[in-house]
Design an enzyme around this catalytic site. Structure first.
Site, PDB file in Angstrom:
ATOM      1  N   LYS A  80       0.844  -1.198   0.000  1.00 18.13           N
ATOM      2  CA  LYS A  80       0.000   0.000   0.000  1.00 18.13           C
ATOM      3  C   LYS A  80       0.880   1.249   0.000  1.00 18.13           C
ATOM      4  O   LYS A  80       1.915   1.288   0.664  1.00 18.13           O
ATOM      5  CB  LYS A  80      -0.912  -0.024   1.237  1.00 18.13           C
ATOM      6  CG  LYS A  80      -1.930   1.108   1.299  1.00 18.13           C
ATOM      7  CD  LYS A  80      -2.827   0.970   2.524  1.00 18.13           C
ATOM      8  CE  LYS A  80      -3.826   2.113   2.605  1.00 18.13           C
ATOM      9  NZ  LYS A  80      -4.750   1.985   3.754  1.00 18.13           N
ATOM     10  N   SER A 107      -9.760   2.518   3.033  1.00 16.86           N
ATOM     11  CA  SER A 107      -8.843   3.214   2.153  1.00 16.86           C
ATOM     12  C   SER A 107      -7.925   2.267   1.374  1.00 16.86           C
ATOM     13  O   SER A 107      -7.289   2.682   0.407  1.00 16.86           O
ATOM     14  CB  SER A 107      -7.969   4.171   2.984  1.00 16.86           C
ATOM     15  OG  SER A 107      -7.159   3.438   3.889  1.00 16.86           O
ATOM     16  N   SER A 146     -10.346   0.206   7.322  1.00 15.94           N
ATOM     17  CA  SER A 146      -9.768   0.316   5.974  1.00 15.94           C
ATOM     18  C   SER A 146      -9.107  -0.946   5.453  1.00 15.94           C
ATOM     19  O   SER A 146      -8.649  -0.968   4.312  1.00 15.94           O
ATOM     20  CB  SER A 146      -8.758   1.475   5.927  1.00 15.94           C
ATOM     21  OG  SER A 146      -9.425   2.706   5.971  1.00 15.94           O
TER      22      SER A 146
END
Length: 495
Positions: free
Chosen positions: A78, A158, A182
């Site tokens: 990420k 997210s 998330s």
């Protein structure tokens, strides 16, 4: 072996050990899949040279016969994790051009274990969002589609890029972060597994901060076994992180017995919320039946302060965000606005932040600054902290009664269409976190497991919440749920 990119971590590890494939072949299969998946916009910084170099080193290590479980396995990282010499923007324009001179502890742990980095993954800007629509890179797209139309769907947020990449078999697994859901919400939206460990289990050092008392890294994988393998590699005590717990990391995979006989599974009445779709309620009832069938004892419990969780979260998280994001000023690193003659330091700050931060980040920074201001600190921030303590105590009281884990829905709906909430009140988007934020406020471990599909063929997930530091037990219970749910559906390839 064909379709190597479709393997999970456990199967790929076993194939590597048996000599049935190589890390280089696995990596090349994933790189090819990524090249053909531009429509998903999951990978935003590509690192094929690094990947192939790491794969060759992993193959040498495997041949030597002393390689750890993650050795040679290609994963995505990420964009919130700082990776040395590789763009690390947290999905924001304000960090454009930022190349860290250091490696986050989590990514370093994975590389030390021999994992291969395919590239950096899309995400909501500074992890602020539930749909991956606030990213400077544009929307990440869910590989799943409704059975009756071709509307582009959100992969959740997210960690939307991570979820989309794992679901579409672009990588074997990915790192995510979870501040209010998330990891777990995107996992539920994409038919993957995501675990948020206990706060302090994974180091936050080198992870771009959103809300420091809530943020926690975790893996996003294709199965519970894969989650156990990757979580063990990610966790460690880290003296560079003052909130890191100095506890031994168990062998999570070895704990996967799937035996829940005699375990007490709590069902919180407060999670039966008005307006919850019938399909979510039915899925929850199915999950309860599955755990009961596996031998668990189902116990009705109460978490009375749950209704205050979202308001408390959306005071505490923006407050911490406004403090953390104050460092992005255009002076030391990242984007800097062009100044006109006569502009001073104040104009530099104002213009840089106006250009660099997107609307959602600006909204949360403004809210956070407001609730921390002198006249409102006690009315909002201190009150939210007190509510957080009550929420934490609710869980402590339940666990003190002998409850081993708590079963809830992971999300209030299946994945929705990109842009469908664009004109809605921002609070409507925040309600996506209704089942997940309590876990972050209390610092507990939580895992989302795919457990069924809705009437349009989209995946739905259930959440298990565990006792602090008992991820091994939580993973074993999740393994039992996964086995009984038998979710094997995959999205049809359209990209």
């Amino acid at each position: 072996m064909t379709d190597l990119n479709k393997l999970g971590l456990a199967d790929a590890r076993d194939a590597l050990r048996k000599g049935e494939t190589t890390s280089k072949a696995l990596t090349e299969a994933c790189l090819t899949a990524i090249e053909g998946a531009g429509a998903l916009n999951a990978f935003v910084h590509h690192t094929p040279e690094i990947a192939l170099k790491q794969a060759e080193a992993a193959d040498t290590r495997i041949k030597a016969g002393n390689a750890p479980a993650m050795c040679g396995l290609p994963i995505g990282i990420k964009d919130l994790f700082c990776t040395k010499g590789v763009p690390s923007q947290a999905g924001s324009r304000i960090l454009e051009g930022f190349l860290p001179e250091y490696e986050s502890t989590v990514s370093q742990n994975l590389f030390d274990a021999g994992a291969v980095m395919l590239g950096k993954l899309n995400m909501d800007e500074f992890a602020m969002g539930s749909s991956n629509e606030t990213s400077v890179y544009g929307n990440a797209v869910n590989p799943w589609r409704r059975s009756d139309d071709a509307t582009a769907l959100t992969p959740g947020g997210s960690s939307g890029g991570s979820a989309a990449a794992v679901a579409a078999d672009l990588c074997l697994a990915a790192t995510g972060t979870d501040t209010g859901g998330s990891i777990r919400q995107p996992a539920a939206f994409t038919g993957t597994v995501g675990i948020k460990p206990t706060y302090g289990r994974c180091s936050r050092w080198g992870v771009v901060a959103f809300a420091s008392s809530l943020d926690q890294a975790g893996p996003m994988t294709k199965s519970v076994r894969d989650a156990a393998i990757m979580l063990e590699a990610m966790c460690s005590y880290d003296e560079k992180d003052s909130t890191s717990a100095d506890l031994a990391v168990p062998n999570f995979e070895a704990a996967l017995t799937g035996d829940v006989r005699g375990k007490k599974i709590g069902i919180p009445k407060e999670y039966r919320m008005e307006g919850t779709p019938q399909e979510i309620e039915a899925l929850w009832q199915d999950g309860i039946a599955m755990m009961k069938d596996a031998g668990a004892e189902i116990v009705d419990i109460s978490l009375p302060h749950t209704k205050y969780a979202l308001p408390a979260y959306y005071v505490i998280a923006p407050a911490e965000a406004s403090s953390n994001l104050a460092r992005y000023d255009g002076v030391r690193f990242g984007h800097r606005a062009k100044l006109e003659q006569g502009d001073g330091i104040t104009e530099l700050y104002e213009k840089t932040r106006a250009e660099g931060f997107g609307p959602e980040v600006q909204r949360r920074v403004m809210v956070g600054t407001y609730v921390l201001s002198a006249g409102f600190y006690d009315a909002y921030y201190n009150r939210a902290r007190k509510v957080r303590t009550l929420i934490k105590k609710d869980f402590e009281d339940v666990f003190a009664q002998g409850i081993d884990s708590i079963l809830t829905p992971a999300t209030p709906s299946a994945a929705f269409g990109l842009g469908e909430m664009a004109d809605a009140d921002p609070v409507q988007m925040y309600l996506n976190d209704v089942f997940t934020v309590t876990v972050n406020l209390a610092g507990l471990p939580g895992i989302a497991v795919p457990a069924g599909t809705d009437h349009q063929g989209l995946p739905l997930g259930l959440q298990l919440i565990g006792r602090p530091w008992e991820e091994a037990d939580l993973l074993s219970s999740a393994y039992a749920l996964e086995q009984r749910a038998g979710f094997v559906a995959k999205p049809d390839k359209w990209w």
